[in-house]
Motif scaffolding. Structure first.
Motif: not given
Ligand code: ZN
Ligand code: ZN
Length: 414
Positions: A65, A69, A111
């Motif tokens: 994750r 990002d 996302i």
């Protein structure tokens, strides 16, 4: 507290029945970092079963994750050569691949689905050789789950982490029959019951199946020539049986890639690459999705369908009674491994070559000509309901009920 005796039995079941470790075999074990203790338990059991080496591949979805990002955007179109070498190299050595999944169903919330699908696509392309070996059972593989805190919170909202994890363990143990006196024997009995269903289906030699449900599903699929029903276990070229999914309740085959017509409506949410897609449907014409919609997660669904041409065609049809050990728990797992084994389902994308006679030895062109779909994706989605009916249609046009009110028609299940 998790029941330690059951935990040990579970590790033993995955090693002996699931991946079915052979003497001198290398095992590639993928486990979330959060579950290191369970990884070590599996490692020991695999060595006890005769493994030559147990190679750990740690999964860290929080790190993944953070990468989505913060990393340079260009990396989502790249796949490292060393990683490709890792999978292909161990596959060539005849390794078994045991993977433990414990994903947070919404780890990738927010996302851009395009970014995720770019990354998944480049990965699938790079690992095409590995996936081909896996999907034609040239390497043994087994996918199973254990709880993680984030996943347990989603399944049992409102409970403390500790309580939620405990409840999820119980649900998993029940699903894989660890709560029974002799789980290994329970699996053998279960495999026999699945074989009985497959025998009925093979003997019936249907050329098409028609689906109807109150949700609005009204779909007919044509089956290709020489199709084979599978379930309960796969056989590798060396001749021993492994179980690719633990739990498994399905018997499955493939629709002809040009053979779906009508509408399918989903009955459960789908966790796809860390995002949820809910209340979705597809319309098919000659096998191709020509229209679709979703109440939530439409962006993710769109990216999935636009992967390639084969991602808009069906690659699997699976039968699971509404009345079965997982679905009777009435738990929404947000994990396809469990939800697909609680419900009749289809998969969009690549079909298993082993579902047509001789398919494991066919070239990609021969497979397409035989109606076997190809794609970089294979995504199962659930359509089973308490009122689902499935009618088998034979070459002479005669019709036989296969499912009535969500379950196998009387007589099929012994
Ligand atoms: Zn399936
Ligand atoms: Zn599938």
């Amino acid at each position: 507290m998790v029941n330690m005796e059951w935990l040990e039995k579970y590790a033993e079941l995955l090693v002996r029945i699931g991946i079915n470790v052979q003497k001198g075999q290398t095992i590639v074990l993928a486990v979330p970092v959060e579950s290191a203790d369970f990884a070590h338990l599996l490692q020991k059991r695999a060595y006890a079963a005769g493994a030559r080496e147990v190679v750990l591949r740690w999964i860290d979805e929080v790190a993944a994750r953070i990468t989505y990002d913060l990393a340079d955007d260009a990396i989502f179109d790249e796949f490292p050569e060393w990683s490709k070498q890792f999978f292909n190299g161990y596959a060539d050595k005849g390794a078994g691949f045991l993977s433990i999944v414990a994903s947070d169903p919404e780890i990738m919330k927010g996302i851009d689905p395009k970014k995720i699908s770019r990354s998944m696509k480049v990965r699938s392309k790079a690992l095409e050789y590995f996936r081909m070996r896996q999907m034609s059972n040239k390497n043994t593989w087994c996918v199973a789950s254990i709880p993680s805190a984030a996943w347990a919170r989603k399944v049992f909202p409102g409970l403390s982490d500790e309580k939620a994890i405990e409840k999820l363990w119980e649900a998993i143990f029940k699903s894989v029959r660890i709560d029974q006196a002799d789980p290994v024997q329970a699996w053998r009995d279960h495999q026999r019951a699945l074989t009985q269903r497959m025998d009925f289906l093979h003997a019936s030699a249907f050329t098409a199946l028609r689906y109807r449900s109150g949700l609005g599903t009204d779909l007919t699929i044509r089956l290709p020539e020489n199709y084979i029903w599978a379930g309960g276990g796969e056989t590798c070229p060396e001749g021993y049986v492994f179980i690719a999914n633990m739990p498994t309740e399905e018997v499955f085959t493939l629709p002809h890639r040009e053979g779906a017509n009508g509408k399918i409506v989903s009955s459960l949410p789908l966790n796809h690459n860390g995002s949820l897609i809910e209340d979705f449907w597809f319309s098919f014409k000659d096998g191709l999705v020509v229209d679709y919609g979703a109440a939530r997660g439409l962006d993710t669904l769109k990216e999935m369908l636009e992967t390639d041409e084969g991602s808009r065609r069906l690659g699997e049809v699976a039968l699971v009674p509404y009345d079965s050990p997982i679905s009777n728990q009435r738990i929404l797992f947000y994990n396809t491994l469990f939800d697909e084994n609680a419900s009749c389902h289809f998969a969009l994308g690549k079909a298993y070559p082993s579902c047509v006679k001789g398919g494991d030895e066919m070239s990609p062109e021969q497979l397409l000509a035989a109606g076997v779909n190809d794609s970089l994706i294979h995504v199962d989605f659930m359509i089973g309901t308490a009122d689902l009916s499935i009618t088998g249609i034979k070459a002479d046009g005669s019709e036989v009920p296969v499912f009535i009110k969500g379950n196998f028609a009387p007589g099929i299940d012994g």
